[in-house]
Design an enzyme around this catalytic site. Structure first.
Site, PDB file in Angstrom:
ATOM      1  N   SER A 250       0.855  -1.180   0.000  1.00 25.50           N
ATOM      2  CA  SER A 250       0.000   0.000   0.000  1.00 25.50           C
ATOM      3  C   SER A 250       0.889   1.227   0.000  1.00 25.50           C
ATOM      4  O   SER A 250       2.089   1.139   0.209  1.00 25.50           O
ATOM      5  CB  SER A 250      -0.872   0.012   1.244  1.00 25.50           C
ATOM      6  OG  SER A 250      -0.041   0.204   2.372  1.00 25.50           O
ATOM      7  N   LYS A 251       0.287   2.338  -0.215  1.00 23.87           N
ATOM      8  CA  LYS A 251       1.004   3.610  -0.242  1.00 23.87           C
ATOM      9  C   LYS A 251       1.822   3.748   1.048  1.00 23.87           C
ATOM     10  O   LYS A 251       2.961   4.170   1.061  1.00 23.87           O
ATOM     11  CB  LYS A 251      -0.036   4.724  -0.359  1.00 23.87           C
ATOM     12  CG  LYS A 251       0.525   6.101  -0.313  1.00 23.87           C
ATOM     13  CD  LYS A 251       0.468   6.749  -1.689  1.00 23.87           C
ATOM     14  CE  LYS A 251       1.209   8.050  -1.729  1.00 23.87           C
ATOM     15  NZ  LYS A 251       2.568   7.998  -2.138  1.00 23.87           N
ATOM     16  N   ARG A 252       1.183   3.359   2.150  1.00 27.14           N
ATOM     17  CA  ARG A 252       1.811   3.495   3.457  1.00 27.14           C
ATOM     18  C   ARG A 252       3.036   2.586   3.577  1.00 27.14           C
ATOM     19  O   ARG A 252       4.020   2.903   4.199  1.00 27.14           O
ATOM     20  CB  ARG A 252       0.767   3.124   4.508  1.00 27.14           C
ATOM     21  CG  ARG A 252       1.040   3.634   5.892  1.00 27.14           C
ATOM     22  CD  ARG A 252      -0.223   3.431   6.742  1.00 27.14           C
ATOM     23  NE  ARG A 252      -0.805   2.102   6.545  1.00 27.14           N
ATOM     24  CZ  ARG A 252      -0.414   1.016   7.183  1.00 27.14           C
ATOM     25  NH1 ARG A 252       0.562   1.071   8.038  1.00 27.14           N
ATOM     26  NH2 ARG A 252      -1.004  -0.143   6.946  1.00 27.14           N
TER      27      ARG A 252
END
Ligand code: GLU
Length: 485
Positions: A250-252
């Site tokens: 994910s982006k995170r």
């Protein structure tokens, strides 16, 4: 060999899709083939010109070079799907004329109703093919009612379709599960499947390397290509990259964009090295490669079938190793340019003492995984010092080391590369401490940390006065964790 990277410009390049670009590029480069960049901007709502620009910049920065693409053209252009409408329309017409595709007037409501009914009966939803048999008259009637048709591809035969994948070997799909699917929407824009298949065909693409999420699309692409009379390319579906817990990146979690890594001061070659290891291995335990070495060693046969796991610690290790293996002058230039660009050091300060800064930057080389870490590390030379472990400085042994430092620093004139060894010898002799008992308090007193750059280098940069100040802070100041001046 003609290989392409075909990103949709709906976001920035991140580790996941940049890895796809890299594997395609390495495959082409290893085989002396062509690497083509095609921008798949058929999703007009989500595609943005700034993403296209950033894709050019990021790939360029990574060292990935294309020989045909939207910015440089080429004889199979245009390379932006939004400029290829004519080709899609021509091929749709050809397929309709040959009876391989047909107009479908089903409204979204009707399609949804059919879907619900199939689900209620426990069936896997699939288009009923009902518009296949519409008569000319029925079509004219729909037309008069103002319904704009989409175009569907006719999936014929009940057999199986086998994809001979370069990574996954043979993967077989049952054709009855693939209903007639839409290739052109009522607004005459092509669907993703149709545009990909027509472009791969017209551009003479011989090998397609892409994420495993496209594997189930492949039968459709093959059917379209065959129907249009194109030569079907070889496919290679790469395992996806997962986060440490097996969740999609994910982006995170590491799906940071390439330009964010660049901004943090990761070197492009290190990033390529790390991305290559996400799913590929050379067959032995070697892990460090330059981009040229990757080109030389890369083989699609050695790409694993199982998902790759993004590991930040590993990225930092690879990146740190690249920094350590650089030529010294190149390192000095790059880190200084970075520190000035990112305003970690102001131009003004730098101009007052360039050698001092050059020296400081140099000593951190062995402790960096990316250049932005320099900011925190340079705090070591702030006027205030923070102790990671102030307790360590309180034992009798430690106090005797520091007291010896003070006495000797008051006796000598300078601490520099010629005197620092003698200084340490004298401290050892006078305090009677050696090994860890000697060096741990020295390191803590001068750097505030248990680990870090070479102690002697730090002392040389601090100079006699700076060293004395730190020693006196321990002896007379309040040496508490996180405090002390
Ligand atoms: N445009 C597609 C994507 O960004 C790639 C399609 C392909 O590689 O065939 O996922």
């Amino acid at each position: 060999m003609r290989v392409r990277f075909a990103p949709s410009p709906t976001g920035f390049l991140h580790i996941g899709n940049a890895r796809t670009a890299l594997f395609n590029y390495l495959l082409a480069a290893h085989n002396k083939g062509e690497f083509i960049l095609r921008i798949e901007d058929t999703d007009r709502e989500r595609s943005k010109p700034e993403y296209i620009e950033q894709i050019f910049k990021d790939l360029g920065w990574l060292g990935i070079r294309w020989t045909e693409g939207p910015d440089i053209g080429g004889k199979y252009g245009p390379y932006l799907q939004s400029e290829r409408t004519k080709f899609y329309k021509d091929y749709v017409k050809k397929l309709i004329d040959e009876g391989k595709a047909y107009y479908c007037y089903c409204t979204p409501e009707e399609l949804d109703k059919d879907r619900q009914e199939q689900l209620a009966q426990g069936l896997t939803p699939k288009y009923s093919n009902k518009c296949r048999t519409l008569s000319d008259e029925e079509m004219a009637e729909k037309h008069r009612a103002g319904i704009l048709p989409s175009v569907r591809f006719k999936v014929e035969g009940a057999g199986e379709l086998t994809v001979d994948d370069m990574i996954r070997d043979e993967v077989t799909f049952a054709l009855e599960q693939v209903g007639d699917f839409i290739i052109m929407r009522p607004d005459t824009t092509p669907t993703f499947h149709f545009a990909v298949a027509v472009d791969d065909g017209l551009m003479g693409i011989t090998h397609v390397v892409r994420g495993e999420d496209h594997l189930t699309n492949t039968p459709k692409h093959i059917l379209i290509m065959k129907a249009c009379g194109f030569k079907v390319p070889r496919y290679a579906h790469m395992p996806l990259t997962m986060g440490p817990g097996g969740e999609p990146l994910s982006k995170r979690l590491g799906a940071m964009s390439i330009h964010e890594y660049r901004k943090l001061g990761y070197r492009s070659e290190a990033l390529c090295n790390y991305m290559a290891l996400l799913g590929w291995s050379p067959g032995d335990d070697r892990e460090l490669f330059t981009l040229n070495e990757l080109k030389e060693h890369f083989s699609i046969k050695r790409v694993s079938k199982s998902p790759a796991v993004f590991d930040k610690a590993k990225l930092d290790w690879v990146s740190g190793m690249h920094i350590r293996q650089m030529d010294e002058n190149e390192f000095a230039q790059e880190i200084l340019a970075f520190a000035l660009d990112e305003k970690i050091i102001s131009e003004e300060d730098y101009n007052t003492r360039p050698e001092w800064y050059a020296h400081i930057l140099r000593i951190f080389r062995n402790n960096l995984s990316c250049y932005s870490e320099i900011k925190e590390k340079m705090q070591l030379f702030d006027t205030t010092i923070e102790y990671e472990d102030a307790e360590l400085l309180k034992s009798e042994g430690a106090r005797s080391v520091i007291a010896a430092c003070e006495a000797i620093l008051q006796e000598i004139d300078v601490i520099d590369e010629n005197t620092v060894d003698n200084f340490l010898k004298s401290v050892k002799k006078r305090s009677g401490q050696k090994g860890k008992e000697l060096f741990a308090p020295l390191r803590m007193a001068f750097t505030g940390k248990m680990h870090g750059p070479d102690l002697k280098e730090v002392m040389i940069i601090l100079g006699r006065r700076g060293c004395l100040k730190r020693v006196q802070t321990v002896l007379y100041g309040e040496a508490k964790n996180g405090e002390g001046t």
